[in-house]
Each structure stands twice: as structure tokens, then as C-alpha cells.
Design an enzyme around this catalytic site. Structure first.
Site, PDB file in Angstrom:
ATOM      1  N   GLY A 289      48.283  55.668 136.052  1.00 27.39           N
ATOM      2  CA  GLY A 289      48.429  54.413 134.991  1.00 27.39           C
ATOM      3  C   GLY A 289      49.490  54.391 133.311  1.00 27.39           C
ATOM      4  N   HIS A 312      43.885  59.591 141.393  1.00 29.07           N
ATOM      5  CA  HIS A 312      44.052  58.956 142.929  1.00 29.07           C
ATOM      6  C   HIS A 312      45.066  58.757 143.462  1.00 29.07           C
ATOM      7  CE1 HIS A 312      43.878  54.413 142.135  1.00 29.07           C
ATOM      8  NE2 HIS A 312      43.486  54.881 142.323  1.00 29.07           N
ATOM      9  N   ALA A 361      40.920  57.578 131.412  1.00 33.06           N
ATOM     10  CA  ALA A 361      40.948  56.003 131.492  1.00 33.06           C
ATOM     11  C   ALA A 361      41.578  55.677 132.580  1.00 33.06           C
ATOM     12  CB  ALA A 361      42.949  56.492 130.873  1.00 33.06           C
ATOM     13  N   SER A 404      38.290  51.654 126.444  1.00 37.33           N
ATOM     14  CA  SER A 404      37.631  50.634 127.140  1.00 37.33           C
ATOM     15  C   SER A 404      38.737  49.821 126.544  1.00 37.33           C
ATOM     16  CB  SER A 404      36.256  50.444 126.587  1.00 37.33           C
ATOM     17  OG  SER A 404      35.602  49.109 126.916  1.00 37.33           O
ATOM     18  N   LYS A 407      38.034  43.155 127.427  1.00 37.10           N
ATOM     19  CA  LYS A 407      37.335  42.483 128.397  1.00 37.10           C
ATOM     20  C   LYS A 407      35.772  42.152 128.395  1.00 37.10           C
ATOM     21  CE  LYS A 407      41.590  41.166 130.507  1.00 37.10           C
ATOM     22  NZ  LYS A 407      42.374  41.781 128.945  1.00 37.10           N
ATOM     23  N   GLY A 448      53.744  45.365 127.977  1.00 33.26           N
ATOM     24  CA  GLY A 448      54.735  46.128 128.577  1.00 33.26           C
ATOM     25  C   GLY A 448      54.205  47.475 130.002  1.00 33.26           C
ATOM     26  N   SER A 449      52.092  47.025 129.979  1.00 37.42           N
ATOM     27  CA  SER A 449      51.960  48.213 130.582  1.00 37.42           C
ATOM     28  C   SER A 449      51.971  47.263 132.386  1.00 37.42           C
ATOM     29  CB  SER A 449      50.284  48.419 130.108  1.00 37.42           C
ATOM     30  OG  SER A 449      49.602  47.001 130.198  1.00 37.42           O
TER      31      SER A 449
END
Length: 633
Positions: A289, A312, A361, A404, A407, A448-449
Site C-alpha cells: 500500500g 495479499h 499497515a 490507524s 476516521k 497522494g496516497s
């Protein structure tokens, strides 16, 4: 060694080196010219000429400032100064011949000497420049730039990049067939069809459109076509325009991530963490990620004993493994493909690699997708977190850090609720751990993620709109990927057990204002009531199910300081071991039986109980006990 020696030289020392080099060139040139001449006068003539030439050359070099010219700025004007030095030495020798008469050097010898001196003086500087360039290149990795347009602007850019420490011109591309296959400023000119191959082979990071005379729509279309190559594409105005129009030109430059934060970036104020992770064996879940990948890259620079990448997604894992292998080849790492829901694989991975530190993460973070796929979202975010944390505790791992999100604070979505429950699970394990230090890091949206609104806005702007914003008043906390990862790494060093770390992120950013900034930074105008003829409209789509108008970072009002002033430790209550066990039992049963009602009721019960304990005296929030709804309920 050589790098430190060169960078430590003073200006006076460099000037002496250049004078010495020219005097060596003079000596070699004079000796070679004499050796290959038919002049029988030999050494007796040199005894008179050599000191005169030394004196004249040293004085002329000093007067013209030839010894004070930077190597990387040596150009045609400076070559003319070298020619002046050579010419004055020839005139001095001829004048000396008049005085010496029959004992002077022959004119042919002096002419050969002059030419050889000029050649050696220039060659020595070119060689020195190449050597220094190699020494600097061995210490710094410059990003490579492909210049689209080999005209005047492109050539000026290439010349400017020669002396730049961060970027390096890789090649030219031009539509003109007459320019293709030529070499300009030492760079080959290629045809546009070769761009994909050039970007791959030359590892191009950025493509610059150096074609200011082209229409704006042409450059936009070209930028859209090139955007799929994985390189940043920028348009460059002409240098004349920059001088004449100033701010009008630079205002259209691409917006920087830091300018969207609504506060000063703190990445430069965060201390280094290399020593804390050097020599450790580290596992990163969700390594493919945005956050997990950057964690892996930064941890690889800390020289760990071994880095284990766990994800995964096969393609995401392949990309991060390839990136580390190419850019940090000295790092020992292992890529493990699998799900955090498989306890036996997690246990086997931790044991086989003797893991010291776990960065967790791995999570499903897209609010809308998790809202529509609640069972898998909760299975991954809550049950998966419990599995990884329990196996880390069972193996006696030193530190466990959960990544975390804001949200998780008073959540109104399934994703937020699952992340808050994951925090509660970690806090519960922390109370019973004698060996592993558990901590959590909570931050806002990452610029930018993969899940950030920024790539969406950039795509919509490239397509000339419309840009979609959920609500004119919606706000979010933002941070850069570098800030987020540095915060996560620091949390591991500050942890005492059960901590929730947050970054002082300043004032929330208006998404509407962010969209306006990005449109204007791309050189467009916003089409609205004030400017009905603008380029790109902003359309409001309404808040989606589970989305909040404003996000928060703290559940309660109690905060503790840490060794860093920008990082805070939240003081929050937690659920009892029995409450956590019952919640997990109900969640597992709801997932196994596909029971929407039980899943929603369990999440609502846990979040309501959590908020009741933490906010006894608080009544001003949007919701104190949200009722969560699931698709298919």
C-alpha cells in the site's frame, strides 16, 4: 574520502589548483614542442623562455580570473580567456626572441607550444570536471528528466540541469524529424514514439514539455497521453516569458503537496529514527500500500537485519519488492504473499524470520467500498489485526505499531468503526503484555496516497473537469506520506505500551478550497457564478453513506506530551478484556453467518460504549452513539 576532500576545499585553494594545472599544461606543452622540433638550441633557449612564460601566464590567468571560474560553468567565453593567455605567451616569447636574437626559440616551436598549451589547458579542465561529476554522482542519486522539445527552451533547460544537484537531463524528444538522431548538449534526440522505452530504460522520473509556443490545449492533450507512463509531466514556459512575465508564468506551476496542508510541514522537524531500527528484523503488513510501501522504503534505509514485506496483493507486493531491490540493493528482504487472516502463516512468518518489530499497515481503508462490503472489511480490519497482534505477542516481538486513521474517532462508517475496534483490540492486548510494547498511530488523509482525493482531482483536471467535491463545507486533516511514515516510525521509539499517538495537524483543510487551488495551479480558472466563462467547474455530489462533514483526531480532550512537540499522546479509556472478547465473538459469528443485523448491532454497541466511557461530559459532537447501517440489511 574524495568527496569530503573536494567539498572541504576553500575558494582560494581551488584557485591555486587551477593555476597549478595551467602551469603544468604550460610545462608539458613547452617540453613536447621542443622535443618534436628541429631546433638545435635546446635547453639553453628554454632556460630563458620558461621563467618568462611562467610569469606572463600566471599574471594573465590571475588578471582574467581564469582560476576563479567554476568547473561546471566553464564555457566558450572562458575558452576565449585561455586563448588570450596563450596569445600573450606567444607575443612574450617573440619579444624575448628579439632580445636574445640567435639564442631564442624558433617560431615554429613557439607556435606548436601555443597550440599545445591551449589544448592541454582546456582538456585538463574538462577531465577534472568529469572526475568531480563522477565523485558527486557516487554520493547523490539525481532524478532523471526527459525533455520533450529540443528547441531553444529545451536546450536552455538541459544546460541548467548540468549544474543541478537534484535533477539530471536524460535525453531529448522532438517531433521534428530533422532533429531526431542528432546530439545536442551531449544528449541524443529521439522520436516521440520511443518515449515509453526511454522512460523504462533510462528510469525517467519526470517529463518536461519544453514547448512554450505550442497551444495550451496541445500541451494538455500531450500531458494526458504521457500521464500513464508513471512519470510526473510538467509544462515549462520559455525563459524569456519567465523574465518578462514573472509571477504570471510561475503561478501556473504544478502545486506542491506541502502547499495543500494548511500548515507548515513538520517532516523536516522530525528527528531521524535510523538508529532505532538498525539491525532489527522487521515485518510490515500491507507492504504494497501507499503507507506500507513508504514504510518499507524508509526502513530499508535504516539498515535493518532483515525486512519482511507482507501483502495479499501479488502485484502490489511485486512492485514494492522490485523498488527496494533496484534502489536499495544492500537491503536483505523477503516478500511474503498471503492474508493477515491466516494465523498459521503469520505465526510461521514471525517465527521463521525471528521478527523484532511489527508495523501493521494492512487494512481496507476506502470508506465507500468497506461500507458496501462490511463483512470483509471487519474481517480484515478487526479480526486480521487481532490475529497479527496475538501472534506477535505469542512470539515475544519487542514492538507492535498499528497504523490507524482519524476516521476511527467517533466513527459514522463501517470502515471507521472497524479501525476503532482494531485500536481497542490492541489496547486490550497492551494491558496484558509483559514483553511486547503495543502502540497505535492515528493520522488524517495522506496526500497522494492511493485512497487520497488528490489523484482524483488531478485526473479530473487533466480531463478539464468537472472536479467533484462532496460538499462545499467538508474539511479534512491532511499530511504528506513522508510525515505519516516518519510519525509511525517515531511512535515505535516513544511507545510505553497501549499508546495512541497523533500528530498536531493544525487546522482542517477545506476540500473545496483545495480543489480551487489545484485547478488554478494547473493554469486553469474555476467556472462558477463569479466566472461563468472559466475552464473547469466544481460540482458538489453530496456526502456518501458513512462520510462525515468534519474529521477529528482525538476522542477525548486529554492529551499528553511526547519527546517531540508536534506529536501528542492521546489519553483515552478502553474496553475491558471481557467486553473485547464478547465483541470479537459476536463479530466472528456475524461474519460466519453473514448476519448483517448482528454485525451492525455489535459495532454500534462497542462504539457507543467506547464513547460513553471517554466523553461523559461531552455533548457537542455530531453523534455520540451512531447507528451503523449495512448494505443488504
Amino acid at each position: 574520502m574524495l568527496y569530503n576532500t573536494i567539498t572541504s576545499l576553500s575558494q582560494a585553494q581551488k584557485a591555486k589548483i587551477f593555476v597549478t594545472v595551467d602551469l603544468i599544461a604550460l610545462t608539458f606543452a613547452l617540453c613536447i614542442a621542443q622535443i618534436f622540433s628541429d631546433d638545435a638550441r635546446g635547453l639553453s633557449a628554454l632556460v630563458w623562455h620558461f621563467p618568462v612564460l611562467i610569469a606572463v601566464s600566471a599574471a594573465t590567468i590571475h588578471f582574467l580570473g581564469l582560476n576563479r571560474i567554476k568547473l561546471n560553468a566553464f564555457g566558450m567565453e572562458d575558452i576565449s580567456k585561455s586563448m588570450t593567455v596563450a596569445g600573450l605567451m606567444l607575443l612574450s616569447s617573440l619579444a624575448l626572441n628579439v632580445l636574445l636574437r640567435d639564442e631564442g626559440l624558433a617560431f615554429a616551436t613557439l607556435a606548436e607550444f601555443t597550440g599545445l598549451f591551449l589544448l592541454l589547458s582546456i582538456s585538463f579542465r574538462v577531465i577534472m570536471h568529469k572526475i568531480v561529476e563522477r565523485i558527486y554522482a557516487s554520493r547523490t542519486s539525481r532524478r532523471r528528466v526527459l525533455i520533450y522539445g529540443a528547441g531553444q527552451t529545451g536546450q536552455q533547460l538541459a544546460a541548467a540541469l548540468v549544474t543541478d544537484d537534484e535533477f539530471k537531463a536524460a535525453c531529448f524528444v522532438d517531433d521534428d524529424p530533422n532533429l531526431q538522431k542528432l546530439t545536442i548538449n551531449g544528449l541524443r534526440v529521439h522520436a516521440p514514439r520511443e518515449i515509453p522505452k526511454l522512460a523504462r530504460q533510462s528510469k525517467v522520473d519526470r517529463i518536461i514539455l519544453a514547448m512554450p509556443s505550442a497551444e495550451h490545449t496541445v500541451r494538455q492533450r500531450l500531458a494526458r497521453k504521457l500521464s500513464g507512463l508513471g512519470c510526473e509531466v510538467l509544462a515549462l514556459p520559455s525563459f524569456a516569458d519567465i523574465v518578462l512575465r514573472g509571477e504570471d508564468v510561475t503561478a501556473a506551476a504544478p502545486i506542491t503537496m506541502d502547499s495543500l496542508l494548511g500548515r507548515d510541514a513538520v517532516k523536516d522537524d522530525l528527528p531521524e529514527t535510523e538508529s532505532a531500527y538498525r539491525g532489527h528484523r522487521i515485518l510490515v503488513t500491507g507492504a504494497g500500500g501507499s503507507i506500507g510501501g513508504e514504510l518499507c522504503r524508509q526502513l530499508a534505509r535504516c539498515a535493518p537485519a532483515e525486512l519482511v514485506l507482507f501483502d495479499h496483493c501479488e502485484f502490489a507486493l511485486y512492485k514494492i519488492a522490485k523498488s527496494i531491490k533496484e534502489n536499495l540493493p544492500d537491503t536483505k528482504f523477503t516478500a511474503v504473499l498471503g492474508s493477515i487472516g491466516h494465523a498459521e502463516l503469520i505465526a510461521e512468518t514471525i517465527a521463521a524470520h525471528k521478527i523484532d518489530v511489527v508495523f501493521h499497515a494492512a487494512a481496507y481503508k476506502h470508506v465507500g467500498l468497506v461500507q458496501d462490503n462490511a463483512f470483509e472489511g471487519v474481517r480484515n480490519n478487526v479480526i486480521g489485526t487481532r490475529i497479527v497482534a496475538e501472534e506477535a505477542l505469542r512470539a515475544g516481538v519487542e514492538r507492535f505499531i498499528l497504523v490507524s486513521t482519524d476516521k476511527a474517532v467517533r466513527p459514522t462508517s463501517i470502515m471507521g468503526s472497524s479501525k476503532r475496534l482494531a485500536e481497542l483490540v490492541i489496547q486490550d492486548l497492551a494491558t496484558r503484555s509483559q514483553t511486547t510494547k503495543f502502540s497505535m498511530v492515528r493520522f488524517g488523509n495522506v496526500l497522494g496516497s492511493s485512497g487520497s482525493v488528490i489523484p482524483l482531482f488531478q485526473q479530473q483536471i487533466r480531463e478539464l473537469g468537472p472536479v467533484t467535491v462532496t460538499h462545499p463545507n467538508v474539511t479534512r486533516f491532511f499530511m504528506t506520506i513522508d510525515e505519516a511514515v516518519r510519525l509511525v516510525l517515531l511512535a515505535g521509539t516513544f511507545s510505553r505500551g497501549g499508546d495512541v499517538f497523533v500528530l498536531d495537524m493544525g487546522t482542517p483543510v477545506s476540500i473545496y478550497e483545495m480543489a480551487r487551488k489545484m485547478i488554478e495551479a494547473a493554469g486553469h480558472t474555476v467556472r462558477d457564478e463569479m466566472d461563468p466563462n472559466g475552464d473547469i467547474p466544481i460540482v458538489f455530489t453530496g456526502l456518501k453513506d458513512g462520510e462525515k462533514m468534519h474529521e477529528e483526531l482525538l476522542i477525548g480532550s486529554d492529551m499528553l506530551t511526547t519527546p517531540h512537540p508536534k506529536i501528542l499522546r492521546a489519553q483515552e479509556n478502553l474496553m475491558s478484556e471481557l467486553e473485547v472478547a464478547l465483541a470479537l465473538q459476536d463479530l466472528r459469528r456475524a461474519i460466519d453467518e453473514r448476519d448483517h443485523t448482528l454485525l451492525a448491532a455489535t459495532l454500534t454497541r462497542c462504539i457507543a460504549a467506547d464513547q460513553t466511557q471517554t466523553e461523559v461530559a461531552t455533548t457537542s459532537h455530531e453523534t455520540n452513539a451512531p447507528t451503523l447501517t449495512l448494505v443488504g440489511e
